[in-house]
Design an enzyme around this catalytic site. Structure first.
Site, short mmCIF file in Angstrom:
data_model
loop_
_atom_site.label_atom_id
_atom_site.label_comp_id
_atom_site.label_asym_id
_atom_site.label_seq_id
_atom_site.Cartn_x
_atom_site.Cartn_y
_atom_site.Cartn_z
N SER A 82 2.29 21.44 -70.06
CA SER A 82 2.65 22.63 -69.53
C SER A 82 1.96 23.47 -70.47
CB SER A 82 4.28 22.99 -69.75
OG SER A 82 4.31 22.90 -71.38
N LYS A 83 2.09 24.89 -70.28
CA LYS A 83 1.27 25.88 -70.95
C LYS A 83 1.07 25.42 -72.49
CE LYS A 83 -0.22 30.04 -69.17
NZ LYS A 83 -0.13 31.32 -68.93
N ARG A 84 2.02 24.94 -72.97
CA ARG A 84 2.35 24.89 -74.35
C ARG A 84 1.20 23.80 -74.96
NH1 ARG A 84 5.78 20.29 -75.23
NH2 ARG A 84 6.69 20.07 -73.27
#
Ligand code: GLU
Length: 493
Positions: A253-255
């Site tokens: 994911s973006k993290r």
């Protein structure tokens, strides 16, 4: 069989790593087999459609060089290629399924659906529709629909027994028990299809031979297969690609620093590096090759070397790969790629168009030192800037001459003098002069060179000193050393 593949993004946001990999595999497979790559915009969920997303998806694919042969912007034999413009064909398929008894109308209100969802949750039973309208007679369903103000959906009549076997090109047969699949919606009350109906109808109409997609869609595959059979269509070959994990083994994911394709472009990645990186997330040429040109990948790419083991997205690996591809460019190509970033990043007092040609001899040295294109700005700004450089006296002195401006001044003055004698102005001549100076001063070269480097570049990290001086030329070098000498002779600023 002629290869026809499609990439079917939903314009609900940016194109991220997972979608990008699917698009890349579609494209490579089509190009390898001399087939057709289709771009189809799957915008049937109008509430989630984001204005501009379709354009950005196309821009991202174009930046990566994944050109399509049929698509919403260029048309093709199966136009239109935007699902919202193909509603009559989905409605016709729903009508066909109603007539053949594979589907039924459902008039359940959203309140009722909510109630059964909650009840099933409490009873810890799998979610899904309970089949209430499936057994209603024609009269009963007509009345129920009238009661709902004419609103109804069309649902698929799932078999309650047996199993559906989905042949997957990577996993072999995947078995799904039918009793675990509910009567899902095919056509919504607003006349729009669900993803399931739309993708099956379109994949058939567009004669898609292979469906590549992420394995989050594998649970939908039995629904699709049953739909193919009910509609009398020949199913395509399914290729469900393994999940991409973040470094912590959670879903990417973006993290994890995974960004959209246009952000990669913006951050200074080369498309060829990103392609090489992405293709290795689920495919390999052999057991050892990790770097390939696009032509090599196209020539070698096929399903037989795709894997099903989840792959891990390693940002450092991507950066290292980008650095590697940057080093492969010729000096001219390197500056051509860097120029848009430099135009954006370098201060306005540097004249445009940027005069990069005199810096070409330095390009290989910069290429060895950067991972991303914007970093080039830090290696060239001091060559181009018309004004005096900005640095503090403490930086000029460095560690070697800490609190010792007189020592630093002696080094700078010594260099001015030593360099005056360098003729012709070559890297070797400069090196000999400055090493001689360090010997005369009985200091380590590193100590002597720090004030010189800061004087001519304004920073401590820069391309190698002698080459830098060569390219700057004797006049600018002497001008900058003079300025440094003046500053050292003054109390600190
Ligand atoms: N529209 C789906 C998505 O955005 C495509 C799934 C498929 O390729 O079947 O992921």
């Amino acid at each position: 069989m002629s290869v026809r593949v499609r990439f079917g993004p939903s314009p609900t946001g940016e194109l991220h790593v997972g979608g990008l990999r699917t698009a890349l595999f579609d494209w490579l497979f089509a190009r390898h087999h001399g087939g057709v790559f289709i771009l189809r915009i799957e915008d049937t969920d109008q509430k989630r459609t984001v204005p501009g997303a379709e354009d950005r998806i196309m821009q991202g694919l174009r930046w990566l060089g994944l050109d399509w042969d049929e698509g919403p912007d260029i048309g093709g034999p199966h136009a239109p290629y935007r699902q919202s413009e193909r509603l009559p064909s989905y409605q016709a398929a729903a009508t066909q399924l109603l007539a053949s008894g594979h589907a039924y109308r459902c008039a359940c209100s959203s309140e009722r659906l909510d109630r059964i969802r909650k009840a099933k949750q409490q009873a810890k039973r799998p979610p899904g529709y309970d089949g209430h309208c499936r057994t209603l007679s024609d009269t009963e369903i007509t009345e129920a629909i009238a009661e709902q103000g004419g609103r109804s959906v069309v649902r698929f009549k799932m078999p309650h027994e047996g199993a559906t076997v989905v042949p997957d090109a990577l996993r072999g047969d995947v078995v799904f028990e039918n009793r675990l699949l509910d009567d899902h919606v095919l056509l919504k009350a607003d006349g729009f299809p669900t993803y399931h109906l739309a993708s099956v109808v379109d994949d058939h109409a567009m004669q898609i031979s292979h469906v590549f997609r992420g394995d989050e869609w594998l649970p939908s595959a039995p629904r699709h297969l049953l739909l193919y059979h009910a509609l009398g269509y020949q199913p395509p070959i399914f290729v469900h690609q393994p999940i991409i994990l973040g470094p912590d083994k959670g879903k990417l994911s973006k993290r994890h620093g995974a960004t959209s394709v246009l952000e990669y472009a913006d951050r200074g990645y080369l498309p060829e590096a990103l392609i090489n990186f992405l293709v290795l997330l689920g495919w390999s040429k052999d057991d050892h090759t990790t770097k390939m040109s696009l032509d090599e990948i196209v020539a070698a790419f096929d399903i037989d070397r795709m894997g099903v083991t989840p792959t891990t997205f390693d940002h450092q690996r991507l950066d290292a790969m980008n650095a590697d591809f940057l080093r492969d460019l010729t000096p001219q190509q390197f500056f051509d790629r860097a120029r848009p970033f430099l135009d954006r990043l370098l201060p306005a007092d540097i004249a445009r168009p940027l005069a990069l040609d005199p810096l070409l001899p330095l390009a290989p040295l910069i290429q060895e030192r950067v991972k991303l294109l914007p970093e080039v700005a830090d290696y060239v700004d001091f060559f181009l800037t018309p004004g005096p450089l900005d640095y503090a006296n403490a930086e000029l002195m460095g560690k070697g001459f800490r609190d010792n401006p007189a020592g630093a001044l002696a080094a700078v003055d010594g260099a001015r003098e030593a360099l005056l004698a360098v003729d012709p102005w070559t890297t070797e001549g400069i090196e000999a002069a400055l090493r001689g100076l360090a010997e005369r001063l009985q200091l380590k070269p590193g100590v002597v060179f720090t004030p010189l480097r800061v004087a001519v570049t304004g920073k401590r990290i820069a391309p190698p000193l002698f080459e830098t001086l060569t390219v700057l030329g004797p006049d600018r070098v002497s001008e900058r050393l003079n300025l440094a000498a003046q500053r050292l002779a003054r109390p600190d600023d």
